[in-house]
Design a protein around this motif. Structure first.
Motif, mmCIF file in Angstrom:
data_model
loop_
_atom_site.group_PDB
_atom_site.id
_atom_site.type_symbol
_atom_site.label_atom_id
_atom_site.label_comp_id
_atom_site.label_asym_id
_atom_site.label_seq_id
_atom_site.Cartn_x
_atom_site.Cartn_y
_atom_site.Cartn_z
ATOM 1 N N GLY A 121 3.579 -7.237 -5.893
ATOM 2 C CA GLY A 121 4.163 -7.734 -4.654
ATOM 3 C C GLY A 121 4.824 -6.634 -3.849
ATOM 4 N N THR A 122 5.347 -5.638 -4.531
ATOM 5 C CA THR A 122 5.971 -4.485 -3.868
ATOM 6 C C THR A 122 5.629 -3.206 -4.649
ATOM 7 N N VAL A 135 0.863 -1.188 0.000
ATOM 8 C CA VAL A 135 0.000 0.000 0.000
ATOM 9 C C VAL A 135 0.894 1.231 0.000
ATOM 10 N N ARG A 136 0.506 2.221 -0.798
ATOM 11 C CA ARG A 136 1.317 3.435 -0.852
ATOM 12 C C ARG A 136 0.440 4.627 -1.233
ATOM 13 N N THR A 186 -2.188 -3.149 -3.645
ATOM 14 C CA THR A 186 -1.973 -4.299 -4.513
ATOM 15 C C THR A 186 -2.527 -5.577 -3.899
ATOM 16 N N ALA A 187 -2.659 -6.576 -4.757
ATOM 17 C CA ALA A 187 -3.008 -7.934 -4.337
ATOM 18 C C ALA A 187 -2.156 -8.862 -5.192
ATOM 19 N N TYR A 188 -0.997 -9.230 -4.682
ATOM 20 C CA TYR A 188 -0.074 -10.002 -5.511
ATOM 21 C C TYR A 188 -0.550 -11.419 -5.771
ATOM 22 N N GLY A 199 -1.452 -11.260 -10.034
ATOM 23 C CA GLY A 199 -1.354 -9.976 -9.359
ATOM 24 C C GLY A 199 -2.183 -8.876 -10.003
ATOM 25 N N ALA A 200 -2.477 -7.849 -9.193
ATOM 26 C CA ALA A 200 -3.239 -6.687 -9.658
ATOM 27 C C ALA A 200 -3.017 -5.538 -8.685
ATOM 28 N N LEU A 201 -3.374 -4.328 -9.114
ATOM 29 C CA LEU A 201 -3.337 -3.186 -8.209
ATOM 30 C C LEU A 201 -4.560 -2.312 -8.446
ATOM 31 N N TRP A 202 -4.919 -1.562 -7.419
ATOM 32 C CA TRP A 202 -6.058 -0.650 -7.448
ATOM 33 C C TRP A 202 -5.571 0.738 -7.097
#
Length: 75
Positions: A72-73, A12-13, A28-30, A37-40
Motif C-alpha cells: 500500500g505504501t 511507485v519508487r 506495488t498493487a495493494y 498485495g504484491a510488488l514488482w
C-alpha cells in the motif's frame, strides 16, 4: 494478469533494490489477490530499466495472509 481492483502502481519508487548502484523501479498493487498485495521490481541498467530479471513478491511469499494490503505504501 490485470484484474479489477488490483490497483497496480498504487505506490511507485525508484530505489537501488539490489545494491548495484543503479535505480530500480519498484511498483506495488495493494489490491492484488483480494487485497493481499504484491510488488514488482524492474532492474535498472546503464541504459535504463529492463524487464529482464524482473521480480514479483507477493504478500503470501513474505508470510502475510488475508487482506494485508501489502504494498500500500513504500518508504
Amino acid at each position: 494478469a490485470a484484474e479489477s481492483k488490483d490497483w497496480f502502481g498504487s505506490a511507485v519508487r525508484l530505489a537501488d533494490a539490489d545494491g548495484d548502484g543503479r535505480a530500480d523501479l519498484v511498483a506495488t498493487a495493494y489490491g492484488e489477490n483480494d487485497a493481499a498485495g504484491a510488488l514488482w521490481v524492474l532492474r535498472g541498467t546503464a541504459s535504463g530499466l529492463t524487464t529482464k530479471g524482473a521480480r514479483t513478491v507477493s504478500a503470501r511469499q513474505v508470510g502475510l495472509r488475508g487482506q494485508s494490503n501489502f504494498g500500500g505504501t513504500l518508504a
